[in-house]
Write a protein that holds these residues in place. Structure first.
Motif, mmCIF file in Angstrom:
data_model
loop_
_atom_site.group_PDB
_atom_site.id
_atom_site.type_symbol
_atom_site.label_atom_id
_atom_site.label_comp_id
_atom_site.label_asym_id
_atom_site.label_seq_id
_atom_site.Cartn_x
_atom_site.Cartn_y
_atom_site.Cartn_z
ATOM 1 N N ARG A 223 123.684 113.634 50.446
ATOM 2 C CA ARG A 223 123.486 112.426 49.654
ATOM 3 C C ARG A 223 122.963 112.753 48.255
ATOM 4 N N GLN A 224 122.019 113.690 48.177
ATOM 5 C CA GLN A 224 121.404 114.008 46.891
ATOM 6 C C GLN A 224 122.343 114.784 45.969
ATOM 7 N N ASP A 225 123.026 115.792 46.519
ATOM 8 C CA ASP A 225 123.815 116.702 45.676
ATOM 9 C C ASP A 225 125.238 116.213 45.446
ATOM 10 N N GLY A 227 126.356 112.865 46.627
ATOM 11 C CA GLY A 227 126.459 111.414 46.595
ATOM 12 C C GLY A 227 127.360 110.845 47.666
ATOM 13 N N THR A 228 127.457 111.524 48.798
ATOM 14 C CA THR A 228 128.318 111.059 49.877
ATOM 15 C C THR A 228 127.741 111.532 51.202
ATOM 16 N N SER A 229 128.318 111.064 52.295
ATOM 17 C CA SER A 229 127.906 111.538 53.619
ATOM 18 C C SER A 229 128.766 112.727 54.030
ATOM 19 N N TRP A 233 132.769 113.400 53.213
ATOM 20 C CA TRP A 233 133.144 114.645 52.540
ATOM 21 C C TRP A 233 134.146 115.440 53.373
#
Length: 286
Positions: A223-225, A227-229, A233
């Motif tokens: 999520r942090q790097d 921006g997705t699950s 991905w």
């Protein structure tokens, strides 16, 4: 939901250095150069960069081009634009006849034509559709290296092809394909393992154990790097792998099985969610 596949042994890879780019340097006099190499499956070209732009394409087979923030699976129906100075590496997924185009870039410009500015979309790696005309022009370009003393006829042919090819490249439709890569080292290692064998594990917990991290930590890093699950991905990874299988003429049912889906309908549903079109339409030009 994909099902766990049976275990399999992955063949050893072969690493090679940059494929003599210095022998094909584009200049203002020869702004578009082409070279050709045939590389076997699992050959890996070491990370490198150029002072000029590049279009990477395989006339046959499938390759994967990886840059700092993304990786791109490239069947013959697609090509990847790489701007000047971007470090990239290539992995051959299926024995490929690589056709590499090098494009001279004037100061303050970035793109296939002289009028392209540095503020355009050409500043970033992008996947492009390869039209029949673009394919024919790339195959027609002379591929002799510097020092090979091209004939007057070859130089004249290159001068005629280059501006038409640049115009066709300018018109090529971008394709929203490409898999984002993270900066975090642990997450990068996990992502690269998934890219090499996306169906080895089914759950994030299993993948997390491979890199010595907890499932919660890896989920947070996604999520942090990126921006997705992880699930979203990995679907992009599976979609890219499906595209390469479709390029070989693999039936949709077999693609679904190879990617670990319990049924063709489950695979079709994933494709529809990801690209808004059924597999029959999305893979039609692969």
């Amino acid at each position: 939901m994909p099902r766990p596949p049976s275990a399999r042994t992955k063949p050893a890879s072969t690493s090679v250095g940059p494929l003599t780019p210095h022998l094909f340097t584009p200049t203002a006099e020869r702004p578009l150069r082409a070279k050709q190499h045939t590389l076997a499956t699992d050959t890996r070209v070491a990370p490198h960069s150029h002072a000029w732009a590049q279009l990477a394409w395989s006339a046959t087979g499938v390759m994967r081009l990886t840059a700092e923030r993304g990786t791109y699976l490239v069947p013959p129906s697609r090509a990847v634009w790489v701007p000047p100075g971007i470090e990239h590496a290539i992995t051959v997924v299926e024995t490929a006849e690589l056709r590499t185009l090098y494009l001279h870039q004037r100061p303050g410009r970035c793109g296939p034509q002289r009028s392209d500015t540095v503020g355009s979309d050409w500043r970033h790696c992008r996947v492009l559709e390869v039209s029949e005309l673009l394919r024919a022009l790339m195959l027609a370009l002379p591929t002799g290296p510097d020092g090979a003393s091209p004939s007057a006829d070859e130089l004249a042919r290159e001068k005629l092809i280059a501006p038409l090819l640049a115009d066709e490249l300018k018109r090529a439709a971008p394709v929203p394909l490409g898999v984002a890569l993270p900066q975090d080292k642990r997450l990068r290692a996990l992502c690269e393992a998934v890219l090499d064998d996306p169906t080895r594990h089914e759950t994030l917990a299993d993948w997390s154990r491979d890199v010595g991290a907890s499932e919660r930590t890896v989920a947070r890093l996604f999520r942090q790097d990126l921006g997705t699950s992880f699930v979203q991905w990995r679907q992009q990874v599976l979609l890219a792998r499906a595209l390469s299988l479709a390029a070989r003429g693999t039936p949709m049912g077999q693609i679904a099985t190879e990617l670990g889906y319990a049924s063709p309908s489950a695979f079709s549903a994933m494709v529809r969610r990801s690209v808004g079109a059924p597999p029959s339409r999305f893979f039609a030009s692969a």
